[in-house]
Structure formats: C-alpha cells, structure tokens
Design an enzyme around this catalytic site. Sequence first.
Site, short mmCIF file in Angstrom:
data_model
loop_
_atom_site.label_atom_id
_atom_site.label_comp_id
_atom_site.label_asym_id
_atom_site.label_seq_id
_atom_site.Cartn_x
_atom_site.Cartn_y
_atom_site.Cartn_z
N HIS A 32 0.81 -1.19 0.04
CA HIS A 32 -0.02 -0.02 0.03
C HIS A 32 0.92 1.26 0.16
CE1 HIS A 32 -2.86 2.94 1.17
NE2 HIS A 32 -2.19 3.38 2.35
N HIS A 44 -9.52 11.44 4.13
CA HIS A 44 -9.01 12.27 5.26
C HIS A 44 -10.16 13.27 5.57
CE1 HIS A 44 -5.51 10.85 2.85
NE2 HIS A 44 -4.99 11.11 4.12
N1 GLN Z 1 -2.00 -0.37 7.31
C1 GLN Z 1 -1.92 1.07 7.74
C2 GLN Z 1 -3.21 1.51 8.10
O1 GLN Z 1 -4.34 1.14 7.78
C3 GLN Z 1 -1.51 1.83 6.57
C4 GLN Z 1 -1.38 3.26 6.93
C5 GLN Z 1 -0.72 4.30 5.98
O2 GLN Z 1 -0.71 3.86 4.82
N2 GLN Z 1 -0.12 5.21 6.37
O3 GLN Z 1 -3.31 2.42 9.13
ZN ZN Z 2 -1.91 4.73 3.14
#
Ligand code: GLN
Ligand code: ZN
Length: 753
Positions: A642, A695
């Site tokens: 991610h 956000h």
């Molecule tokens: N797995 C993390 C979460 O969901 C990823 C956080 C991020 O990408 N900053 O909080």
């Molecule tokens: Zn993220």
Amino acid sequence: MQNSVISYPRIGAKRELKFGVEKYFKDEISQTELLDLAKNLRKTHWLSQKNAGIDFISSNDFSFYDNILDCANTFNVISDKYKKLNLNEIDEYFAQARGYQGKNGDEKALAMKKWFNTNYHYLVPECDNTNISVNDTKIISQYKEAKELGIETKPVISGIFTFYKLINFKNEDIKLKVKDKLKKAYTELLNNLEKSSVKLVQFDEPYLVSDLNQDDISLFKEFYEEILNNKNSVKILLQTYFGDVRDIYVDLINLNFDAIGLDFIEGKKSLELLKKYNFPDNITLFAGVVNGKNIYKNNYEKTINLLKEIQKYAKNVVINTSCSLLHVPYTTQNETNLDEKYLEHFSFAIEKLQELKDLKEIINSNQISSHAAFVSNKNLFQKETNRTNQSVQSRIKNLKDSDFVRLPEFSQREKLQKQSLNLPLLPTTTIGSFPQTPDIRSNRLAYKKGEISAQNYLTFHQLKIKECIELQEEIGLDVLVHGESERNDMVEYFGQSLDGFLFTTNGWVQSYGTRCVKPPLIWGDVSRNKPITVSWAKYAQSLSEKYVKGMLTGPVTILNWSFPREDISLKDSTLQIALAIRDEVLDLEKEGIKIIQIDEAALREKLPLRKSDWHSEYLDWAIPAFNLVHSGVKPETQIHTHMCYSEFRDIIKEIDAMDADVISFEAARSNLELLDTLKKVNFKTQVGPGIYDIHSPRVPSVEELKSVITKILEKLPKEKVWINPDCGLKTRGYKEVVASLKNLVSATKQIRG
Ligand code: GLN
Ligand code: ZN
C-alpha cells in the site's frame, strides 16, 4: 573562524508552540496570549544560541505555522478567496493554513507539499492576483525584539527564486506580472531592512540544489542581478541546503553576494566544486558541516579535516549547520528514559549548538589535537558501542541474487492465486486500520505505563479484533483486516518489537503546522528475536471463513520514518530491516495466513532530489529490499502493498518491479490521474486505487462510488481491479466508516451485477 545557525526549531522544548496554537484554535486563549507565548519562545531560543556563543543567529525563523506561508504573507501573495473573508491578520493567516469555516464564509486550506527531501510540509502559496506589496512588520519587529535582548540577528527570508518556483499561479499572465513585481518588492524589503539597521539578511534558496535547466538559471540570474544592482548596505547571505549546487555554482560565485552558504553534508559535490572552480576571496563561505537533519554526534576529527580542506579554497569560512535545525528534536536533556551510554552519542538542536561552539574553539586553537573537546569527542567515537550483531551482518553478506527474486513469475502466480483464493470479481477490502477510539488509546497507554496486566491488554485487543471482524462481515467486505488496534503507529510499533531501535520521550520534530512526529532512532544492527504480529493475525483469521490479511510495515518505510545510523549505509540498514520483516512474513505464512500486506507508505520519501541520483542512490537498493521481504513465500500466498500517494508516474516501472501481487494507493483526491499511466505501461500488478478520500468525514454515496468504479473499469481490465478506500481508517469515526464501507460494498455489488 565564526559560526552560524541557518534556522532554529520553533516548536519549543516541550512543544509549547503546538499547544498554544491549538488552544488558540479552540478559543481557549486570546490572540494577545498567543503572541506573548510566541515572544517568550523566541526569547528562549535566541538566548540559547547566544549563550552557546553562536555568532550568526537568525530571526524570522519563527513561524506560527510555516515559513513559506509567512513569506507569501510578507509579499501579499494571498488568494482573493481568503481576502474576501475579511479577517484580522492572524486569522487570515490561519485561514490559509487550515481552512476557515465560520460566520465570514467557508474556504479550504492551501495545499500542503513535502519540503524537498524532508518530512516537513510547507503550504503551497496560491496566486490569483497581482497585488504584490511588502508587509515587513513581522520581520522588523522580531529583528528589534532580538536587538533589545542584545542580539544582532540576520533575518531569514525565503529567497525570491525558491519562493517564486513554489507558488501555484492561476495563469501565465499573472505569473509573468508577479515576477517583475516580486523583484521590486524584494528590493523594497531590503531598503526597509536597511532603514531598521539590519546588517545581514539570509535568503534561503534550497531550490538551487535540485536539477536546474537553462531557464531556471536565467531566471535566478534575472532576479538577483536586479536585486544586487539596487543593493544598499545590507549584506546578503545566499543560503542553500539539502544538496549541492552543481548546476549553478559558477553563476552563483560570479554574482555579487556577500556570502554564500553551501551544504557539505548532503552536498556530495560541494567540495569538488570548490576544488574545481575555487571560491572568491571577497565572498564569505558559510560551510554547512554540522548535520541539521540527523541526530548522531558530529565527528570532530572528520569535520576539522573537512574545514581545513575547505580553507584551502575559500579564504573566509564560517562554520554552519547543513540546514535548518527544524528537522531535529530540541534537546537530549529531556530524555530521562534513555541511558547515558546511548545519549552521549546523540545531538539534538541544543547539543548541536555546543558542537558549533566546540568546532569553532578547536579550529581557532593552535593545539588542535590536544584540545579537550577534540580529545573527548575522539574518545567517544572509539568507544565500544555494541551496535553490531554478527549473525545479521553475515546474513547480509551471504545474500544471493536469487534471494531478491520471487518465483514463479507474476502471471503464473496470478493464475494460481485466482484458483486457490477464489475471490469474487472486484474484491472489496480496506487498508488495515479501523478507528482508534479513545478506549483503545487509553488501554494501550495504560499497558505501556504498566498500569494493566498483559492479560488485560490481550483480552481487550482480542475483543476489539472480534468486533472488527464481525463488523466487516456484516458490511460484507471480501478480504478482511484485524483493525490494528494494538498499534500506535505503523513504524513505531515494529521498531518497538525489533532489536536495534531506540525511542525518545520528547524527541518531537515538526511535520507540518502544529503536527509533530517522534521518529525512532536506529541505533544498532536490526534483528527480530521473536514473531511480532503472528498471534494477532492467527487469532483474527480463526474468527472468520473469509481471508484476513496479515499486516506489516515494509523496510523502506520503517527506515524513512526513523533517524538512520551514520556508521553504515542506508542500504545495509534497510536490508537488515528487510530480513527481519521477511522472517515475519514467513512465519505468518507458516501459520496459515494466505494474504499478507506489506505497507510501503513512505517509499517515495527519500527519493533523491536529483533525477540522476534516483537509481544509483536509492531505487537500486530500495526496491530490492522490498523484494527480499516477500521472495520466500509460496506462489499461492498473495502479497499486497500500500502507498499513501499516487504520484508514482515517474517511478511506475520500479513500483511494478516490487513484484507485489496487489497494490492499493491513494487516488481519490488526485482524480484517478494515474490510471492512464497504468494502462500505458501495461502495469502487471493488480491495483486497488482508493475510491474515496478518508481524510474527510464525508460519506460518499453509492452513486458517486459507482461512477468512480466505472471510470476505473474504463481504463483497467476488471480482473486486475480491487475496491478499497484511500488509506487506513484509524483517524476516522465509526459512524462515517460504517456508512462509507456499506456504500462501497453496495456500489461494487451493483457494478458486478
Ligand atoms: N495499514 C496501515 C493503516 O491502515 C497503513 C497506514 C498508511 O498507509 N499510512 O493504518
Ligand atoms: Zn496510506
């Protein structure tokens, strides 16, 4: 030789500024109280520098939110939309910084961007008018404030070139007009400064260390030829940092500056440039030799040798920090939980002042090798520190090329995984965390303080996991997560469970506005002595027939959000972390976890400023480090990653080469711009472009989400697409999370139909 500080941290030893400003936002203190607090902080910060014997101390390095925003307000680069709100000066300033919602209107904040290669973020000035003017009240009053304390300061102001390059102009016409007006405005400012008897001003031009083309160089010259032509008695220090000025060095030394600041820490070519082209006798060189970005003690022997080398080419040298001290914590003196055997190796802002003082005294003495500070520093660097772990080092040495390659290749794995996982088309999932409610935070804190037992902690989080799994099943998501309630922060959590990391109590560094982060310190060789996440993951998986993703943070992100060692390379540190996470991946797999997500939220963070350095200095080891983490798993085990942004068009090939099976990324705010690129390069990895922005508490409707999914499917083959939000949900509330995810699932089902 004299010494100097580029800028000093403004947030305060105990984050006083953060708390003050936040109180002001909540109407808990008045504007006068806020101004008083700021004044006191400035006084403390100036006096610390004065008492440490710093010769060149900055003023105007203070800011309530951000220095680029301050500069925009100095020159009235303020968008009409904020002017229209008709607020007093401070509130207009805060409206630009964080948006305004109230009786005078409703406006969003300015955009925020990463400040060069740091984790600080500046506000991007928006220019939709040509009403440039000079408002120097803040600069001059702070200069006078320092003078009343008996301190002659150099006001620091963003240089015209960097400032102009960072502005977001509404159109070319405005851009052109503002260019001329700004030149005049900077000249006017210098005249006002002269009237207030300022002697030296520091123009910060970090933009000069990035790749510059001919137009940039001409623009820079155009700006400064005019400013220097109209120059009065105020001397100008042109300050650069975060790298070297290889594209413009010769032009720079031929302009009529009184002083130029170069960075000898990150500026790999700075010394070479000096040797090749020399440095004019009539210009003073501010030599950045005390690292403003990292927290390890300066090695005096090395630095003194460097300064002597510099003196061969430059007649007048001032010892300087390499950049603003904003990027390091305030002082090690408040770290009562760290043993002195560690602390003596660290140097935060206050301690760096001592280094500047020592270095000045040492180089000015004629008995360098017997100078007390020199000797004790030398002894420190010879001390046994127990930072090495032989077994980790030999593991690194024995790595083979094949350790970085996952087999079989992607397309075969994709087929095998389709069969074995048997997920529906357009699988739905989330990024990992669920809302961190107050009870979660207080349980973790109580556990940390030893107020509750390990059993209590375990039972509490098992319950949270159970609730989280049940909720996701009820919502109807396809691939589940455990919710990450046991984690404070995605890097700190792993750091705390690995050997080699240290943690501070007050080591806060400003990230933006009133937000600070507390990066872990990488002290020794990193290793994992026991599984970290395995029992949580196993427990979560035991609760559902559906797959629950194992959730890890990747090595590059862990490195990038920590303070790195200086005695080994970033590459080796990252490989050590990679091996530790690799062991965790293999343990998860062994315990029956079929899908493992390895987050690389901050992969882009340390991408060098110059494109020519991208590969050799960074990507050539950062991408393989990620490969090393997952190359050992079975073909059927699905690896996800991610990323918290979508500007990876320029490194798209490298991202595909990370060879994950699925990648999710932030996309909702950037209007899915990346999709065309993915299509063009025939991106092999399956993708989950975030379909809504997490956000904001706003709940996207089913119709809206359907249209986003439709757009995605116009560009990408349906077999490659996953459906998920932008990022983790930890900062959100349950109410909007449940509503949004329900809509996400219904939208997906309707589209499938
Ligand atoms: N797995 C993390 C979460 O969901 C990823 C956080 C991020 O990408 N900053 O909080
Ligand atoms: Zn993220």
